[in-house]
Design a protein around this motif. Sequence first.
Motif, mmCIF file in Angstrom:
data_model
loop_
_atom_site.group_PDB
_atom_site.id
_atom_site.type_symbol
_atom_site.label_atom_id
_atom_site.label_comp_id
_atom_site.label_asym_id
_atom_site.label_seq_id
_atom_site.Cartn_x
_atom_site.Cartn_y
_atom_site.Cartn_z
ATOM 1 N N ILE A 26 11.111 -14.359 21.106
ATOM 2 C CA ILE A 26 10.604 -13.503 20.041
ATOM 3 C C ILE A 26 10.392 -12.119 20.631
ATOM 4 N N GLU A 27 10.925 -11.122 19.959
ATOM 5 C CA GLU A 27 10.727 -9.735 20.373
ATOM 6 C C GLU A 27 9.577 -9.157 19.568
ATOM 7 N N LEU A 28 8.633 -8.545 20.265
ATOM 8 C CA LEU A 28 7.495 -7.883 19.622
ATOM 9 C C LEU A 28 7.696 -6.387 19.764
ATOM 10 N N TRP A 29 7.529 -5.668 18.659
ATOM 11 C CA TRP A 29 7.828 -4.236 18.622
ATOM 12 C C TRP A 29 6.662 -3.479 18.015
ATOM 13 N N GLU A 30 6.150 -2.535 18.784
ATOM 14 C CA GLU A 30 5.157 -1.594 18.266
ATOM 15 C C GLU A 30 5.899 -0.288 18.011
ATOM 16 N N PRO A 31 6.297 -0.052 16.763
ATOM 17 C CA PRO A 31 7.091 1.154 16.466
ATOM 18 C C PRO A 31 6.274 2.425 16.632
ATOM 19 N N THR A 32 6.975 3.518 16.874
ATOM 20 C CA THR A 32 6.279 4.805 16.993
ATOM 21 C C THR A 32 5.757 5.269 15.644
ATOM 22 N N GLU A 77 0.821 -1.218 0.000
ATOM 23 C CA GLU A 77 0.000 0.000 0.000
ATOM 24 C C GLU A 77 0.854 1.267 0.000
ATOM 25 N N GLY A 78 2.185 1.101 -0.042
ATOM 26 C CA GLY A 78 3.087 2.243 -0.075
ATOM 27 C C GLY A 78 3.499 2.764 1.292
ATOM 28 N N ASN A 79 3.093 2.088 2.367
ATOM 29 C CA ASN A 79 3.495 2.490 3.713
ATOM 30 C C ASN A 79 4.944 2.098 3.954
ATOM 31 N N GLU A 80 5.707 2.993 4.569
ATOM 32 C CA GLU A 80 7.116 2.728 4.827
ATOM 33 C C GLU A 80 7.307 1.976 6.130
ATOM 34 N N GLY A 81 8.358 1.171 6.175
ATOM 35 C CA GLY A 81 8.717 0.440 7.376
ATOM 36 C C GLY A 81 10.205 0.158 7.369
ATOM 37 N N ALA A 82 10.667 -0.521 8.419
ATOM 38 C CA ALA A 82 12.089 -0.836 8.519
ATOM 39 C C ALA A 82 12.266 -2.187 9.195
ATOM 40 N N THR A 83 13.336 -2.872 8.801
ATOM 41 C CA THR A 83 13.718 -4.135 9.408
ATOM 42 C C THR A 83 15.189 -4.027 9.797
ATOM 43 N N GLN A 84 15.485 -4.269 11.069
ATOM 44 C CA GLN A 84 16.849 -4.181 11.581
ATOM 45 C C GLN A 84 17.538 -5.537 11.476
ATOM 46 N N TRP A 85 18.746 -5.549 10.939
ATOM 47 C CA TRP A 85 19.585 -6.741 10.846
ATOM 48 C C TRP A 85 20.785 -6.492 11.749
ATOM 49 N N SER A 86 20.998 -7.356 12.765
ATOM 50 C CA SER A 86 22.066 -7.092 13.725
ATOM 51 C C SER A 86 22.771 -8.352 14.205
ATOM 52 N N PRO A 87 24.104 -8.412 14.005
ATOM 53 C CA PRO A 87 24.888 -9.467 14.643
ATOM 54 C C PRO A 87 25.169 -9.062 16.098
ATOM 55 N N ASP A 137 11.628 5.923 22.846
ATOM 56 C CA ASP A 137 11.192 6.930 21.868
ATOM 57 C C ASP A 137 10.778 6.288 20.551
ATOM 58 N N TYR A 138 11.373 5.173 20.200
ATOM 59 C CA TYR A 138 11.136 4.530 18.906
ATOM 60 C C TYR A 138 10.143 3.370 18.987
ATOM 61 N N GLY A 139 9.521 3.179 20.157
ATOM 62 C CA GLY A 139 8.471 2.173 20.239
ATOM 63 C C GLY A 139 8.423 1.403 21.537
ATOM 64 N N LYS A 140 7.466 0.490 21.591
ATOM 65 C CA LYS A 140 7.268 -0.386 22.744
ATOM 66 C C LYS A 140 7.762 -1.779 22.379
ATOM 67 N N PHE A 141 8.330 -2.485 23.383
ATOM 68 C CA PHE A 141 8.870 -3.812 23.171
ATOM 69 C C PHE A 141 8.341 -4.778 24.217
ATOM 70 N N GLY A 142 8.082 -6.010 23.781
ATOM 71 C CA GLY A 142 7.704 -7.095 24.666
ATOM 72 C C GLY A 142 8.319 -8.368 24.122
ATOM 73 N N TRP A 143 8.406 -9.404 24.962
ATOM 74 C CA TRP A 143 9.072 -10.633 24.565
ATOM 75 C C TRP A 143 8.242 -11.846 24.963
ATOM 76 N N ILE A 144 8.278 -12.851 24.114
ATOM 77 C CA ILE A 144 7.571 -14.103 24.353
ATOM 78 C C ILE A 144 8.478 -15.264 23.949
ATOM 79 N N LEU A 145 8.058 -16.482 24.311
ATOM 80 C CA LEU A 145 8.751 -17.688 23.848
ATOM 81 C C LEU A 145 7.797 -18.494 22.986
ATOM 82 N N ASP A 146 8.321 -19.044 21.889
ATOM 83 C CA ASP A 146 7.509 -19.949 21.075
ATOM 84 C C ASP A 146 7.628 -21.362 21.659
ATOM 85 N N PRO A 147 6.926 -22.354 21.107
ATOM 86 C CA PRO A 147 6.954 -23.694 21.685
ATOM 87 C C PRO A 147 8.332 -24.362 21.697
#
Length: 132
Positions: A121-127, A50-60, A106-116
């Motif tokens: 898994i980090e969950l991020w609600e960006p600003t 839909e043309g909405n911008e986003g970002a994905t962080q890649w980090s070692p 400032d850049y969002g909210k973060f929460g963490w869960i475990l899968d089975p």
Amino acid sequence: MDNKDMKRVTGIGGFFFKCEDPKATRDWYKNHLGIPVNDYGWTFTWKDEEGNEGATQWSPFDAKTQYFSPSEKPFMMNYRVADLEALLKALKEEGVTIVGDMETYDYGKFGWILDPEGNKIELWEPTDIDSL
């Protein structure tokens, strides 16, 4: 709204992995794959259909990091979400293991869960929620 009807993951927010030498790993990806890394890895920007911008962080990360704990896996996924507080509440009601407390920056909210499988898994609600 029923928990099953709520908007959950909206995209991949990041891919984080452990390595023995993060700087050498970043340099390898820069030299061989052309990723223009910085001290944290790289932020890939994109637009959805839909043309909405986003970002994905890649980090070692350093192999000794405790950031992925309690998972013992060498990686952690970060998913962008629409409403972190509501999602964490729904996941808890569904019996999903919540790790720690939600954190807000400032850049969002973060929460963490475990899968089975015990993957953290980090969950991020960006600003920039409008770009979800």
